[in-house]
Design a protein around this motif. Structure first.
Motif, mmCIF file in Angstrom:
data_model
loop_
_atom_site.group_PDB
_atom_site.id
_atom_site.type_symbol
_atom_site.label_atom_id
_atom_site.label_comp_id
_atom_site.label_asym_id
_atom_site.label_seq_id
_atom_site.Cartn_x
_atom_site.Cartn_y
_atom_site.Cartn_z
ATOM 1 N N LEU A 171 0.854 -1.199 0.000
ATOM 2 C CA LEU A 171 0.000 0.000 0.000
ATOM 3 C C LEU A 171 0.881 1.237 0.000
ATOM 4 N N ARG A 172 0.505 2.237 -0.800
ATOM 5 C CA ARG A 172 1.183 3.541 -0.743
ATOM 6 C C ARG A 172 0.216 4.526 -0.090
ATOM 7 N N ILE A 173 0.664 5.109 1.041
ATOM 8 C CA ILE A 173 -0.189 6.023 1.807
ATOM 9 C C ILE A 173 0.456 7.404 1.778
ATOM 10 N N ASP B 233 5.207 3.577 2.263
ATOM 11 C CA ASP B 233 4.923 2.294 1.591
ATOM 12 C C ASP B 233 4.912 1.181 2.633
ATOM 13 N N LEU C 166 -8.228 -6.662 1.795
ATOM 14 C CA LEU C 166 -7.397 -5.490 1.503
ATOM 15 C C LEU C 166 -8.259 -4.226 1.451
ATOM 16 N N MET D 85 -7.811 -0.792 3.662
ATOM 17 C CA MET D 85 -7.644 0.527 3.046
ATOM 18 C C MET D 85 -8.710 1.511 3.541
ATOM 19 N N ARG E 26 -8.032 5.087 5.637
ATOM 20 C CA ARG E 26 -8.472 6.397 5.125
ATOM 21 C C ARG E 26 -9.138 7.234 6.224
ATOM 22 N N VAL F 274 -4.851 6.641 -0.038
ATOM 23 C CA VAL F 274 -4.374 5.270 0.136
ATOM 24 C C VAL F 274 -4.587 4.530 -1.182
ATOM 25 N N SER F 275 -3.526 3.941 -1.749
ATOM 26 C CA SER F 275 -3.679 3.193 -3.000
ATOM 27 C C SER F 275 -2.821 1.935 -2.948
ATOM 28 N N ARG F 276 -3.168 0.966 -3.783
ATOM 29 C CA ARG F 276 -2.402 -0.281 -3.839
ATOM 30 C C ARG F 276 -1.339 -0.170 -4.929
#
Length: 705
Positions: A632-634, A673, A684, A688, A692, A700-702
């Motif tokens: 995950l990229r936050i 990350d 998942l 996420m 958020r 937040v994205s994968r």
């Protein structure tokens, strides 16, 4: 030079006349067999077996061991075989000689492999008769004493092998005198300059210390005499190799090591040991935490003694060992002390029982090891035990090496307990399986019927038994997994050709296996799963088609292979795209990793499409098990403690974090990350959604590639 007559007079002091006559007969047989052979020193070869027999005679070994010592090189170095020795001296002596003999008929790719095979053969012979190792130890001792005549390279190799294998075996069997001589001779051969310098320093220190040593000994003797104890007080000096090891491991100078004065007190009974301990504790103050009672709990090799450290005059530490004469004999000669050979049917006690138990453990390791090199690595681990003593819930004491964990404990109780272990209680509290155990703890193992060993246990399992069993179980599981996956892949390739594995004729299948040198179908299926053979080409060959005939056929005619997540080592997941259950997936057959699962949209998969025969259509099974890595990229505001907040939130959902890394976007925002373990896309999405809701989280994205 030693003679047979001198040996004979030694033997007659403790053996029957007819037994010493048999030993003399074995000598004459060896002399004849080795006639014309010389040692490197120029002496007749028979002087070597005679010297080995003398070493064993000093230990008061039985006549069969001495006969084996006389004959131990006959099979290897002359034309006489085992059956000829059996006819002349009996099967028992022939078995002993064969056990000690090296493997000369086999070819080995490396010297290490040859040494490992020799030791493996010797271990099997030891299991039948423990005297094999005693003859071998005496043989090696004489070789070490005459090491000076060999070329430097060979002498160093033999010395290294002695320090690595034979000295620890002598230690394990309680033969302290043999071990110390091995270590000093090996040390002098490997590091001659260091040995000479320490030896010179030791001679100098001995002169400086003499007065203080005599004064301390006199004080101890007079105190014990006044209390009516009949004792012998001996000043104990460290040998060269132990001084060197201590200087190296503790990073201390020679003068710091020699600051400690050591004495051994020999008494007449166990009761007197404890009385003398009280007396010396009243003479000098004991150092807290330095008292060890090896009489109540003997060491693994049968060693018994009381150990204590006192603070003597001028603040000098004094090490004291207190033991009986029998314990002193056992400490020096171990299993060879007062040798009385007993057959397996009779009960053996003390060091004999312990030695036999150790050899049985060796045998079990040997059966489970994949090859001789793997076996010898396990033996090396097993030979360096600095013991701890822990209790089972029922109060039984188990000996384990220092640093052992609950996994080692579980396997030492029973292999099945180790294989089905899931958790442990140490002193009634739940603890991680990786926690090192301490002496005196009570350990309880929790098991579950469907549990199986975890590859991560290798990181903290210490004992050879645990490591060998984990490796054996995982190898077995890997083969089962490979065969199951290989069957599914081949079946799918055959269905694409309007056939199936169950439709192939037995004759065709047998012919194909024979042509390709497979012993059975499972071996072929395992090769397919490991990508050593491609399923499409194998299917074509089984059906008798050429690859060009089926180029137009599409794999999509057959149903994709279902991935369950339980395939083990033969299925791995691409680190580039981190596929998880629910993602559209495709597989690539890699000769190193088996089937590698990628997302259909993975960029790397696009580069692999040139090798279409290596691509496999895959889908997720309806019932997928296990955990999968996702990244995950936050995007978060630059605020102090944000990583801790994110980690706490994820931890509260019972999710494992594998890796965290950060990258500054600008002065206001940072990318965090997180590599986490999840069960499915739904799982998942839930994580996420929760992330958020954290203040200061912007996006937040994968990460998929």
């Amino acid at each position: 030079m030693q003679t047979i007559d001198a040996l004979d007079s030694t033997l007659r002091s403790y053996l029957q006349p007819d037994q010493s006559t048999q030993v003399r007969r074995a000598y004459y047989f060896a002399e004849q067999a080795h006639h014309g052979q010389l040692r490197r020193s120029g002496e007749p070869y028979v002087t070597h077996p005679l010297a080995v027999a003398n070493i064993l005679a000093d230990m008061h070994m039985d006549h069969q061991s001495l006969m084996a010592a006389m004959l131990h090189d006959v099979i290897e170095d002359t034309g006489i075989d085992k059956s000829a020795i059996g006819d002349q001296f009996g099967d028992t002596v022939a078995e002993l000689v064969d056990g000690v003999s090296k493997l000369t008929q086999m070819e080995f790719s490396t010297l290490e492999e040859k040494q490992a095979e020799n030791f493996q053969k010797m271990a099997l012979a030891m299991a039948r008769d423990i005297r094999v190792i005693l003859v071998k130890l005496a043989d090696r001792l004489h070789n070490m004493r005459t090491l000076g005549v060999l070329p430097t390279g060979k002498a160093r190799r033999i010395a290294h092998e002695t320090l690595e294998i034979y000295a620890p075996i002598a230690m394990r069997l309680g033969m302290n005198n043999v071990r110390m001589e091995y270590e000093d001779l090996g040390f002098s051969a490997l590091y001659p300059m260091r040995a000479r310098r320490i030896s010179a320093a030791l001679l100098k220190a001995r002169g400086n210390r003499k007065e203080l040593v005599d004064k301390v000994r006199h004080q101890i003797e007079s105190t014990l005499e006044q209390e009516g104890h009949d004792v012998e007080v001996i000043g104990r000096e460290k040998h060269l190799y132990s001084i060197y090891k201590k200087m190296k491991s503790k990073k201390k100078s020679f003068s710091e090591i020699m600051d400690i004065y050591a004495f051994r007190i020999i008494v007449d009974s166990v009761d007197t040991c404890y009385r003398v301990l009280g007396s010396v504790h009243s003479l000098y103050k004991p150092v807290p935490g330095e008292f060890k009672d090896y009489i109540a709990i003997p060491k693994a090799n049968g060693y018994q003694s009381l150990h204590t450290v006192l603070m003597g005059m001028h603040g000098v530490p004094i090490e004291i060992q207190i033991r009986t004469r029998e314990m002193e004999e056992m400490a020096n000669n171990g299993i060879a002390a007062h040798w009385l050979y007993k057959s397996d049917s009779q009960s053996a006690s003390g060091s004999h029982a312990r030695a036999r138990q150790w050899v049985q453990g060796l045998l079990e390791m040997q059966q489970r090891a994949g090859n001789s090199l793997e076996f010898i690595e396990s033996v090396k681990i097993d030979l360096f035990p600095d013991e701890i003593y822990v209790f089972t819930p029922k109060g039984r004491i188990l000996e384990l090496p220092r640093g052992a964990t609950a996994v080692d404990f579980a396997y030492s109780v029973h292999t099945d307990v180790g294989n089905s272990c899931v958790a442990c209680r140490i002193n009634r509290r739940l603890a991680p399986l990786s926690e090192p155990l301490q002496s005196g703890q009570t350990v309880e193992i929790l098991t579950a019927p469907g549990a199986r060993p975890n590859p991560s246990w290798f990181n903290y399992a210490v004992t050879a038994k645990a490591r060998t069993n984990i490796r054996h179980f995982l190898k077995h599981q890997t083969r089962e997994d490979s065969v199951a996956l290989g069957k599914r892949l081949l079946d799918k390739a055959l269905v694409a050709q309007d056939s199936g594995l169950d439709q192939l004729s037995d004759t065709n299948l047998a012919d194909y296996l024979q042509q390709n040198e497979y012993a059975e179908l499972n071996d072929l299926l395992e090769d397919i799963a490991r990508a050593n053979r491609l399923p499409t080409i194998t299917a074509q060959q089984l059906l008798g088609q050429s690859s060009t005939e089926t180029e137009s056929d599409s794999d999509t005619q057959a149903a994709p292979v279902a991935i369950r997540g339980t395939e083990g080592f033969v299925v791995s997941y691409g680190r580039c795209c981190h596929p998880i259950p629910g993602d559209p997936i495709e597989g690539y057959l890699s000769s190193e990793k088996g089937v590698v699962v990628h997302r259909e949209s993975c960029k790397n998969l696009g580069d692999m499409r040139d090798n279409r025969e290596r691509l496999v259509a895959l889908r997720w099974d309806d019932e997928v098990e296990g955990e999968y890595d996702a990244v995950l990229r936050i995007e978060v505001e630059n605020r102090r403690g944000m990583i801790a907040v994110l980690a706490t939130r994820i931890n509260s959902m019972g999710v494992n974090i594998e890796k965290i890394s950060t990258e500054d976007k600008d002065y206001q925002f940072t990318y965090v990350d997180l590599e986490i373990q999840i069960e499915s896309r739904v799982h998942l999405a839930r994580i996420m959604k929760r992330l958020r809701t954290v203040d200061s989280v912007r996006r937040v994205s994968r990460v998929t590639n």
